[in-house]
Design an enzyme around this catalytic site. Sequence first.
Site, PDB file in Angstrom:
ATOM      1  N   SER A  31      -5.291  -5.115  27.979  1.00  0.00           N
ATOM      2  CA  SER A  31      -6.210  -4.056  27.596  1.00  0.00           C
ATOM      3  C   SER A  31      -5.121  -3.089  26.895  1.00  0.00           C
ATOM      4  O   SER A  31      -5.561  -2.588  25.972  1.00  0.00           O
ATOM      5  CB  SER A  31      -6.920  -3.487  28.611  1.00  0.00           C
ATOM      6  OG  SER A  31      -6.082  -3.064  29.518  1.00  0.00           O
ATOM      7  N   ASP A  82       4.406  -4.525  24.693  1.00  0.00           N
ATOM      8  CA  ASP A  82       3.580  -5.098  25.359  1.00  0.00           C
ATOM      9  C   ASP A  82       3.214  -3.935  26.730  1.00  0.00           C
ATOM     10  O   ASP A  82       3.929  -3.084  26.879  1.00  0.00           O
ATOM     11  CB  ASP A  82       4.207  -6.256  26.470  1.00  0.00           C
ATOM     12  CG  ASP A  82       3.336  -7.294  27.082  1.00  0.00           C
ATOM     13  OD1 ASP A  82       1.956  -6.816  27.184  1.00  0.00           O
ATOM     14  OD2 ASP A  82       3.740  -8.353  27.471  1.00  0.00           O
ATOM     15  N   GLY A  83       2.289  -4.100  27.574  1.00  0.00           N
ATOM     16  CA  GLY A  83       1.926  -3.599  28.743  1.00  0.00           C
ATOM     17  C   GLY A  83       2.588  -4.246  29.968  1.00  0.00           C
ATOM     18  O   GLY A  83       3.261  -5.041  29.868  1.00  0.00           O
ATOM     19  N   ALA A  84       2.306  -3.603  31.248  1.00  0.00           N
ATOM     20  CA  ALA A  84       2.783  -4.255  32.242  1.00  0.00           C
ATOM     21  C   ALA A  84       1.714  -3.636  33.496  1.00  0.00           C
ATOM     22  O   ALA A  84       1.089  -2.706  33.339  1.00  0.00           O
ATOM     23  CB  ALA A  84       4.226  -3.487  32.620  1.00  0.00           C
ATOM     24  N   ASP A  85       1.921  -4.568  34.710  1.00  0.00           N
ATOM     25  CA  ASP A  85       1.127  -4.129  35.866  1.00  0.00           C
ATOM     26  C   ASP A  85       1.819  -3.035  36.692  1.00  0.00           C
ATOM     27  O   ASP A  85       1.027  -2.266  37.425  1.00  0.00           O
ATOM     28  CB  ASP A  85       0.951  -5.249  36.499  1.00  0.00           C
ATOM     29  CG  ASP A  85       0.268  -6.457  35.788  1.00  0.00           C
ATOM     30  OD1 ASP A  85      -0.969  -6.126  35.452  1.00  0.00           O
ATOM     31  OD2 ASP A  85       0.574  -7.298  35.483  1.00  0.00           O
ATOM     32  N   GLY A  97      -0.598  -9.944  35.261  1.00  0.00           N
ATOM     33  CA  GLY A  97      -1.819  -9.802  35.662  1.00  0.00           C
ATOM     34  C   GLY A  97      -2.901 -10.527  34.895  1.00  0.00           C
ATOM     35  O   GLY A  97      -3.793 -10.948  35.308  1.00  0.00           O
ATOM     36  N   GLY A  98      -2.629 -10.677  33.618  1.00  0.00           N
ATOM     37  CA  GLY A  98      -3.492 -11.341  32.574  1.00  0.00           C
ATOM     38  C   GLY A  98      -3.157 -12.774  32.452  1.00  0.00           C
ATOM     39  O   GLY A  98      -3.795 -13.442  31.580  1.00  0.00           O
ATOM     40  N   GLU A 104       5.248 -14.120  27.699  1.00  0.00           N
ATOM     41  CA  GLU A 104       5.670 -12.689  27.546  1.00  0.00           C
ATOM     42  C   GLU A 104       7.144 -12.684  28.046  1.00  0.00           C
ATOM     43  O   GLU A 104       7.927 -11.969  27.301  1.00  0.00           O
ATOM     44  CB  GLU A 104       4.930 -11.836  28.631  1.00  0.00           C
ATOM     45  CG  GLU A 104       3.378 -11.692  28.206  1.00  0.00           C
ATOM     46  CD  GLU A 104       2.687 -10.959  28.985  1.00  0.00           C
ATOM     47  OE1 GLU A 104       1.460 -10.534  28.550  1.00  0.00           O
ATOM     48  OE2 GLU A 104       2.891 -10.704  30.291  1.00  0.00           O
TER      49      GLU A 104
HETATM   50  C1  5RP Z   1      -0.588  -9.910  30.862  1.00  0.00           C
HETATM   51  C2  5RP Z   1       0.277  -8.598  31.267  1.00  0.00           C
HETATM   52  C3  5RP Z   1      -0.259  -7.333  30.738  1.00  0.00           C
HETATM   53  O1  5RP Z   1       0.601  -6.558  30.222  1.00  0.00           O
HETATM   54  C4  5RP Z   1      -0.437  -6.512  32.173  1.00  0.00           C
HETATM   55  O2  5RP Z   1      -1.340  -7.280  33.072  1.00  0.00           O
HETATM   56  C5  5RP Z   1      -1.100  -5.253  31.984  1.00  0.00           C
HETATM   57  O3  5RP Z   1      -2.426  -5.437  31.529  1.00  0.00           O
HETATM   58  P1  5RP Z   1      -3.320  -4.165  31.175  1.00  0.00           P
HETATM   59  O4  5RP Z   1      -2.809  -3.586  29.993  1.00  0.00           O
HETATM   60  O5  5RP Z   1      -4.823  -4.724  30.862  1.00  0.00           O
HETATM   61  O6  5RP Z   1      -3.377  -3.214  32.174  1.00  0.00           O
HETATM   62  O7  5RP Z   1       1.251  -8.848  31.951  1.00  0.00           O
HETATM   63  O8  5RP Z   1       0.135 -10.908  31.492  1.00  0.00           O
END
Ligand code: 5RP
Length: 222
Positions: A31, A82-85, A97-98, A104
């Site tokens: 997201s 990129d994002g991260a959990d 998480g995605g 990645e």
């Molecule tokens: C996907 C990831 C995402 O970067 C992680 O899940 C964060 O997601 P979001 O931006 O929806 O909080 O690693 O595999």
Amino acid sequence: MNKQDELKRAAAEAAYEHVRDGEYLGVGTGSTVNHFIDVLAERRPEISGCVSSSKATTERLRAAGFDVVDLNSSGALGVYIDGADEANEHLELIKGGGGALTREKIIAGAARTFVCMVDESKQVDLLGRFPLPVEVIEMARSSVARALVKLGGEPELRTGFISDNGHPILDVHNLEILNPIELEDAINALPGVVTVGLFARRPADVLIVGTPDGVQVSRRSA
Ligand code: 5RP
């Protein structure tokens, strides 16, 4: 837009400053990345094209009019965003998480600079509160799960989910990750593991955190 989305959007806007014209740009999944793609669509940088970490991101980038190429044809990659959990102070991450952790990790490894964007809820002192994703070859699902229990975790099969690479994912609960590099190596060494969502061997270079007081940026020391 809710508060958390506003923080993600702010982090995505700050991440845009790392985009370089004339280069291929690595784009992650999730997201926060979707906010980043919105920013790209508004500002339309003159990048050579994108390398994407998932089918979902590829679709979104193409819908916004960006060229998406394979990592094999992009050559050296400049920036990966990129994002991260979860993220700790050393810019080590839990991701996946995605479910896009394998691509990645490949793109992060190929990129000169890995810029990670999160909202403040993702910042932790100790990684492991978020269940650690492990992508596995189907026939090794149970043997890897037993080995993960020996490493102190409680693996749970992600139901109704198969990765873009065609593999299941185990989410490992209740890990206290005191030594992220050691655990990343230990899980990677298990036969049948495709990728573990610990990004400690290749952490982020820049971490952008959206907070109610503005974005905070930290950089990894060389
Ligand atoms: C996907 C990831 C995402 O970067 C992680 O899940 C964060 O997601 P979001 O931006 O929806 O909080 O690693 O595999």
